[in-house]
Design a protein around this motif. Structure first.
Motif, mmCIF file in Angstrom:
data_model
loop_
_atom_site.group_PDB
_atom_site.id
_atom_site.type_symbol
_atom_site.label_atom_id
_atom_site.label_comp_id
_atom_site.label_asym_id
_atom_site.label_seq_id
_atom_site.Cartn_x
_atom_site.Cartn_y
_atom_site.Cartn_z
ATOM 1 N N ASN A 275 0.819 -1.218 0.000
ATOM 2 C CA ASN A 275 0.000 0.000 0.000
ATOM 3 C C ASN A 275 0.848 1.261 0.000
ATOM 4 N N ALA A 276 2.093 1.140 0.454
ATOM 5 C CA ALA A 276 2.979 2.296 0.453
ATOM 6 C C ALA A 276 3.170 2.854 -0.950
ATOM 7 N N GLY A 452 -7.716 -8.031 -2.304
ATOM 8 C CA GLY A 452 -6.800 -8.727 -3.199
ATOM 9 C C GLY A 452 -6.153 -9.948 -2.570
ATOM 10 N N ILE A 453 -6.291 -10.105 -1.263
ATOM 11 C CA ILE A 453 -5.707 -11.235 -0.564
ATOM 12 C C ILE A 453 -6.601 -12.463 -0.668
ATOM 13 N N MET A 454 -7.454 -12.517 -1.684
ATOM 14 C CA MET A 454 -8.342 -13.670 -1.869
ATOM 15 C C MET A 454 -7.850 -14.911 -1.140
ATOM 16 N N ARG A 455 -8.636 -15.391 -0.201
ATOM 17 C CA ARG A 455 -8.195 -16.545 0.583
ATOM 18 C C ARG A 455 -8.128 -17.801 -0.282
ATOM 19 N N VAL A 456 -7.224 -18.680 0.075
ATOM 20 C CA VAL A 456 -7.063 -19.936 -0.654
ATOM 21 C C VAL A 456 -8.346 -20.756 -0.498
ATOM 22 N N MET A 476 -4.226 -5.205 -0.809
ATOM 23 C CA MET A 476 -4.352 -6.128 0.314
ATOM 24 C C MET A 476 -3.792 -5.457 1.560
ATOM 25 N N SER A 477 -4.228 -5.914 2.694
ATOM 26 C CA SER A 477 -3.712 -5.404 3.957
ATOM 27 C C SER A 477 -2.213 -5.638 4.035
ATOM 28 N N GLY A 478 -1.505 -4.691 4.633
ATOM 29 C CA GLY A 478 -0.083 -4.880 4.854
ATOM 30 C C GLY A 478 0.219 -6.005 5.815
ATOM 31 N N THR A 479 -0.813 -6.472 6.533
ATOM 32 C CA THR A 479 -0.632 -7.597 7.448
ATOM 33 C C THR A 479 -0.731 -8.937 6.741
ATOM 34 N N SER A 480 -1.083 -8.921 5.459
ATOM 35 C CA SER A 480 -1.330 -10.162 4.724
ATOM 36 C C SER A 480 -0.051 -10.699 4.099
ATOM 37 N N PHE A 481 -0.130 -11.927 3.611
ATOM 38 C CA PHE A 481 1.030 -12.574 3.010
ATOM 39 C C PHE A 481 0.544 -13.548 1.946
#
Length: 576
Positions: A275-276, A452-456, A476-481
């Motif tokens: 997001n930065a 955008g972090i669509m879960r598996v 996506m959240s910056g906390t996501s991976f």
């Protein structure tokens, strides 16, 4: 009050001199119990406060604002606190990003319209930081930031517990390895105090960028929200902004191209949020400092990841601070020639001078340039026929085996379509599939949410698949991976190629080559685009209409087109 205005302060246009204009303005402020000598040439300091009970990350700002006020008074200034819109990502619907630009307008117009000589920005939850920076940039007063600080480390069942762990717990529930009871038990163990997420999410990323650009005091990014040292910092910020006004140290004197490059490189070094890219680009465009999406790739390509912190690593923000904090990373990068150490900061000293005494107290948390945590893992910018203006991925949070991948698209037309089908046992998905989400960009959603972090899909989780390539025009959240391609531009809602991807089309991702391609002949893509119909407008009125009519694409910072560029501190008309 003296017979004439004191020169050099904006506030003297309101409060200076013995005429009727000064009398009216002084009289109204005197109703608050302000002494007469506060109008005799003392700098008036705005305290821009995003306190709100609807923004839990910022819910301690009432307290911190008082410490800022004390510092301003101690330095001989006059504090004037004012509220602005406070979009909190956790509660705001449909997304706090929809309100970022609105908040920036709130800040800009409040600063320009009022007798303020310098401003302290109280910012925390991730959209409030860029919003306040954008608004202040448009006015260009002496400006200093005070972030809310991260919450304390979470702790659950005897182990550290962060946002990344919470996401994994959610997947465990979907796989049947955990229960709703486990989730409810963990609920009170995650957020143990005021403050932003306890990982390197977007809020702490933006706080790190503020510090790297020189717009905050050292340690601003990492002191925990409830630590007494943050109260001391608030007081010192109040003192320093008064001197910044006296020195005429405005935002444009600090946020130069070199400062922006420092921010991009520090973002890479800490494994910062994707997001930065959008937020810093928007700030730079307000200041007319050159920064485009390709700069993110060029400036971060050779910067190693030095921080072992979630979501890219293992530790949490409190651990980062106790290991020495961001000054350790800045010092190492400066001494390695990877930052512009001579960049001016809000302290009046250079970036290198500010951080020269920093020391690392835990090398398992903060690594070094000589022995990095991960090499060359900054933001990667992808281009190709599927993202002509660019897309981004965070390699440090992705699965290495998926960074080069070609697979068949499984398409979801919007977030509602995704939610309805993702966990359907009959979903035609394999580990090779590429999930594609449309209509989630700035105009398409609207507001470009963190979907955008669509879960598996649950079907794959049960097969032991924990990651899959995902592509969208969302954030996506910056906390996501995960191996998640974001910010595809142009977005689908304006007729980008993403709009015409179909199930089964092959999508090629090659991060090393910086390529994102739809493996469909150009003639067929053109035919599909000719048959594509633009989505209906989201709203015929209000903010949503103004936003969707004027918002730029992600690669341009998703600002409103008429807000880009400098505007200055002079009110459009002075009638009083």
């Amino acid at each position: 009050m003296s017979d004439s205005k004191k020169p050099g302060l904006r506030s003297q246009d309101w409060f200076g001199g013995r005429g009727p204009k000064g009398f009216v303005h002084r009289a109204w402020v005197r109703s608050r119990g302000v002494p007469g000598d506060h109008f005799d040439g003392r700098p008036v300091i705005g305290i821009c406060n995003t306190w709100s009970e609807l923004t839990p990350c910022n819910s301690h700002f009432r307290d911190l604002a008082q410490y800022v006020r004390e510092g301003v008074l101690e330095a001989g200034g006059v504090p004037m606190e004012f509220p602005v819109t406070s979009p909190g990502e956790t509660l705001t619907r449909p997304t706090a990003m929809l309100l970022r630009n609105l908040t920036s307008m709130d800040v800009e117009e409040t600063l320009r319209a009022n007798p303020i000589d310098g401003v302290v920005l109280l910012m925390g939850c991730d959209k409030t930081t860029p919003a306040l920076l954008m608004g202040a940039a448009s006015v260009d007063l002496p400006t200093i930031g005070l972030n809310s600080g991260p919450m304390l480390n979470g702790s659950w069942r005897g182990k550290p517990f962060g946002i990344k762990d919470a996401w994994k717990l959610g997947d465990d529930v979907r796989e049947g390895r955990a229960t709703i009871g486990d989730v409810e038990d963990a609920e009170s163990c995650l957020n143990r105090s005021h403050g932003v997420c306890n990982v390197m999410g977007t809020a702490s990323t933006m706080a790190s960028i503020v510090e790297a650009m020189g717009l905050s005091l050292p340690d601003n990014a990492t002191i925990p929200a409830v630590d007494a040292r943050r109260k001391v910092m608030a007081r010192m910020v109040g003192r320093r902004i008064v001197d910044m006004v006296r020195e005429d140290l405005t935002m444009t004197k600090i946020v130069t191209r070199e400062a922006i490059e420092n921010a991009v490189r520090v973002n890479a070094a800490v494994g910062g949020s994707t997001n930065a890219v959008i937020h810093l680009t928007a700030v730079a465009r307000r200041l007319e400092v050159p920064l485009d999406i390709d700069d993110w790739d060029v400036q971060s390509r050779n910067i190693p990841n030095l921080l072992n912190i979630q979501p890219s690593g293992d530790y949490l923000m409190q651990d980062f601070h106790e290991a020495g904090g961001l000054p350790v990373i800045i010092r190492d990068l400066c001494e390695s020639g990877l930052l512009h150490g001579d960049a001016l900061t809000c302290t009046g000293k250079t970036l290198a001078e500010n951080n020269a005494e920093a020391r690392c107290f835990n090398p398992e948390v903060i690594f070094s340039v000589a022995q990095p945590f991960k090499p060359n893992t900054g933001i990667a910018v992808l281009k190709g026929n599927l993202a002509a203006s660019g897309a981004v991925i965070k390699p440090s949070a992705a699965s290495p085996h998926l960074l080069t991948h070609t697979g068949p698209a499984l398409v979801f037309e919007n977030q509602e379509d995704f939610e309805a089908r993702v966990d359907d046992p009959s979903l035609k998905v394999t580990a090779a599939s590429v999930l594609v989400l449309k209509n989630s960009g700035p105009k398409g959603f609207p507001g470009m949410p963190e979907v955008g972090i669509m879960r598996v899909p649950a079907k794959l989780l049960r097969e032991g698949v924990s990651d899959i390539v995902r592509v969208s025009d969302a954030r996506m959240s910056g906390t996501s991976f995960g191996t998640v391609v974001l910010h595809v531009s142009p977005e689908s809602a304006v007729g980008g190629v993403l709009a015409v991807v179909q199930d089964g089309d092959l999508v090629e991702l090659d991060v090393a080559a910086r390529r994102l391609e739809l493996k469909v002949p150009a003639e067929e893509i053109e035919q599909r685009l000719a048959e594509w119909a633009r989505p209906a407008p989201h709203s015929p009125r209000g903010w949503v209409k103004l936003y969707t009519d004027t918002v730029n694409q992600a690669h341009d910072g998703a600002d409103l087109d008429f807000l880009v560029g400098k505007s200055g501190s002079e009110p459009p008309a002075n009638q009083h």
